[in-house]
Design a protein around this motif. Sequence first.
Motif, mmCIF file in Angstrom:
data_model
loop_
_atom_site.group_PDB
_atom_site.id
_atom_site.type_symbol
_atom_site.label_atom_id
_atom_site.label_comp_id
_atom_site.label_asym_id
_atom_site.label_seq_id
_atom_site.Cartn_x
_atom_site.Cartn_y
_atom_site.Cartn_z
ATOM 1 N N ASP A 179 111.918 3.768 -52.876
ATOM 2 C CA ASP A 179 113.120 2.936 -52.786
ATOM 3 C C ASP A 179 114.304 3.734 -53.321
ATOM 4 N N LEU A 180 115.184 4.145 -52.417
ATOM 5 C CA LEU A 180 116.408 4.873 -52.755
ATOM 6 C C LEU A 180 117.640 4.064 -52.364
ATOM 7 N N GLY A 181 117.466 2.775 -52.150
ATOM 8 C CA GLY A 181 118.524 1.919 -51.640
ATOM 9 C C GLY A 181 119.686 1.740 -52.600
ATOM 10 N N ASN A 182 120.846 1.416 -52.010
ATOM 11 C CA ASN A 182 122.061 1.094 -52.753
ATOM 12 C C ASN A 182 122.481 2.220 -53.705
ATOM 13 N N ASN A 183 122.666 3.405 -53.125
ATOM 14 C CA ASN A 183 123.199 4.555 -53.838
ATOM 15 C C ASN A 183 124.319 5.165 -52.989
ATOM 16 N N LYS A 184 124.576 6.444 -53.175
ATOM 17 C CA LYS A 184 125.629 7.136 -52.425
ATOM 18 C C LYS A 184 125.081 8.375 -51.718
ATOM 19 N N PHE A 185 123.807 8.317 -51.344
ATOM 20 C CA PHE A 185 123.215 9.444 -50.633
ATOM 21 C C PHE A 185 123.897 9.601 -49.271
ATOM 22 N N GLY A 186 124.119 10.878 -48.881
ATOM 23 C CA GLY A 186 124.740 11.155 -47.601
ATOM 24 C C GLY A 186 123.932 12.149 -46.786
ATOM 25 N N GLY A 187 124.470 12.503 -45.616
ATOM 26 C CA GLY A 187 123.777 13.439 -44.746
ATOM 27 C C GLY A 187 122.683 12.761 -43.947
ATOM 28 N N PRO A 188 121.855 13.556 -43.278
ATOM 29 C CA PRO A 188 120.802 12.979 -42.427
ATOM 30 C C PRO A 188 119.577 12.552 -43.231
ATOM 31 N N ILE A 189 118.767 11.705 -42.617
ATOM 32 C CA ILE A 189 117.459 11.372 -43.182
ATOM 33 C C ILE A 189 116.545 12.573 -42.969
ATOM 34 N N PRO A 190 115.936 13.107 -44.036
ATOM 35 C CA PRO A 190 115.087 14.297 -43.868
ATOM 36 C C PRO A 190 113.886 14.002 -42.970
ATOM 37 N N PRO A 191 113.683 14.785 -41.913
ATOM 38 C CA PRO A 191 112.500 14.579 -41.064
ATOM 39 C C PRO A 191 111.193 14.727 -41.835
ATOM 40 N N THR A 192 111.236 15.475 -42.955
ATOM 41 C CA THR A 192 110.006 15.714 -43.723
ATOM 42 C C THR A 192 109.469 14.443 -44.379
ATOM 43 N N LEU A 193 110.260 13.361 -44.401
ATOM 44 C CA LEU A 193 109.713 12.095 -44.901
ATOM 45 C C LEU A 193 108.520 11.655 -44.056
ATOM 46 N N GLY A 194 108.438 12.148 -42.847
ATOM 47 C CA GLY A 194 107.289 11.834 -41.996
ATOM 48 C C GLY A 194 105.989 12.397 -42.507
ATOM 49 N N ASN A 195 106.055 13.318 -43.490
ATOM 50 C CA ASN A 195 104.825 13.870 -44.086
ATOM 51 C C ASN A 195 104.181 12.915 -45.084
ATOM 52 N N LEU A 196 104.911 11.899 -45.486
ATOM 53 C CA LEU A 196 104.417 10.980 -46.522
ATOM 54 C C LEU A 196 103.561 9.895 -45.872
ATOM 55 N N GLN A 197 102.384 10.279 -45.474
ATOM 56 C CA GLN A 197 101.526 9.429 -44.655
ATOM 57 C C GLN A 197 101.006 8.182 -45.366
ATOM 58 N N GLN A 198 101.104 8.141 -46.705
ATOM 59 C CA GLN A 198 100.608 6.982 -47.443
ATOM 60 C C GLN A 198 101.658 5.892 -47.611
ATOM 61 N N LEU A 199 102.908 6.174 -47.200
ATOM 62 C CA LEU A 199 103.987 5.218 -47.440
ATOM 63 C C LEU A 199 103.728 3.878 -46.752
ATOM 64 N N TRP A 200 103.890 2.800 -47.516
ATOM 65 C CA TRP A 200 103.903 1.464 -46.929
ATOM 66 C C TRP A 200 105.248 0.762 -47.158
ATOM 67 N N TYR A 201 106.105 1.354 -48.012
ATOM 68 C CA TYR A 201 107.423 0.762 -48.298
ATOM 69 C C TYR A 201 108.446 1.892 -48.343
ATOM 70 N N LEU A 202 109.489 1.802 -47.513
ATOM 71 C CA LEU A 202 110.553 2.806 -47.495
ATOM 72 C C LEU A 202 111.888 2.091 -47.351
#
Length: 432
Positions: free
Chosen positions: A373-396
């Motif tokens: 959970d990185l919500g409600n911040n000031k992150f910018g730029g693109p969503i990193p494609p490497t997040l697709g490596n986190l195969q165990q994620l059930w909440y993003l």
Amino acid sequence: MASAHPNRPRPPAMLLLLALLHFSLGASKINCATPPDNSTDVLWLQAFKHGITSDPSGWFSSWNSSANHCMCSSSIGNLTFLRTLNLSKNSFSGRLPPLNHLQKIQVLDLSRNRLHDSIPDAITNCSSLRKIRLTTNFLVGEIPPKVGLLSNLSVLDLFANNLIGIIPPMLGNITSMRSLVLAANNITGSIPDELGKLTNMWNLALGQNMLSGGFPRCLFNLSNSLQILGLGSNMLSKEVPPNIGDDLPNLQMLVLYDNMFEGQIPASLGNATGLEWLVFKNNNLTGMIGEWIGKLTRLQRLYLQANSFIGPLPSSLGQLTQLRYLTLGNNKFEGPIPPLGQLTQLEGLSLANNKFGGPIPLLDQLTQLTYLDLGNNKFGGPIPPTLGNLQQLWYLDLSQNNLEGNIPIQLGSLTSLYKLNLSSNKLTGKIS
């Protein structure tokens, strides 16, 4: 602030913490023996057999006058040879059994039943008692001060009942005490200074009550023994003593959540290098988290959410390679995220509702992550494609940031995902 607990059983929560701060209650089988020369005890046991209204496992079907007997009923007060009575994890109801004549009993475990009596003063007649476990019942009334007369007691576990009143100062007389668990009741007042005399104590769990006052400095007398300290969900206030890590260097779990503590987290906690749990969520703490945090290399859980911490995160955070849960949400942290790639054991990461900026940090090595959970911040730029490596994620949750560009197709490989929130960003392109 803790609320009253009129109903039982409680949900198996903190139990955090609990679960975190409360340990195994032992096997459910009954542990007692009838000496061969005590025929009276056999007669009482046979009488108890007739009092059992439900025996789905057929425990008592083979009972007769020549069988080895064990206790499961209400006349146990007459079994004068009894050393251990374990009736835990059943559905016994009503009052506590009479204990007047059990002067040789050493272990009393009636945990996880439906008993609703008060704790009788007569329990002090059982002067040989070493362990009392009455956890998860419906017990009412106050803790009898005379329990302090049980000089051989090493374990007193009254977790999850409806007990009221104060912590009896007389408990400080039981210098043999090693584990005192009074959590999840309705106990009020301050923590008595007399507990500082319990210099053999390793586990003190007083959370989920209505205790008030400041941090109990009397516990600094337990510097050689105390390993687990649970004071969460009370009404404790003022500062956490600056010297806590120096005076309690053997702490493994420090649980202070849901109180009203103020000021900064003491840097001296960096000297308590055995810490595995550090739980300060939901207080009024302020200031920055110093580089001292990197000294806690055994830390597995760091919960700091819902305070007023400020500034950037310390770079030494990336040294905590044993971390499994890191929750820093609902603070005022800002700046970029330090490298976290070495935290390969991390299962849960929440940085939500802060002021973090810069790009989304590279997390592709954190393959154990299930919650991010990185919500409600000031992150910018693109969503990193490497997040697709986190195969165990059930909440993003990456919502309410300044993210741009397309949704990476790599997120389509997150087949365990239960919740995906990318709302309130600047994302473009097609939804595929």
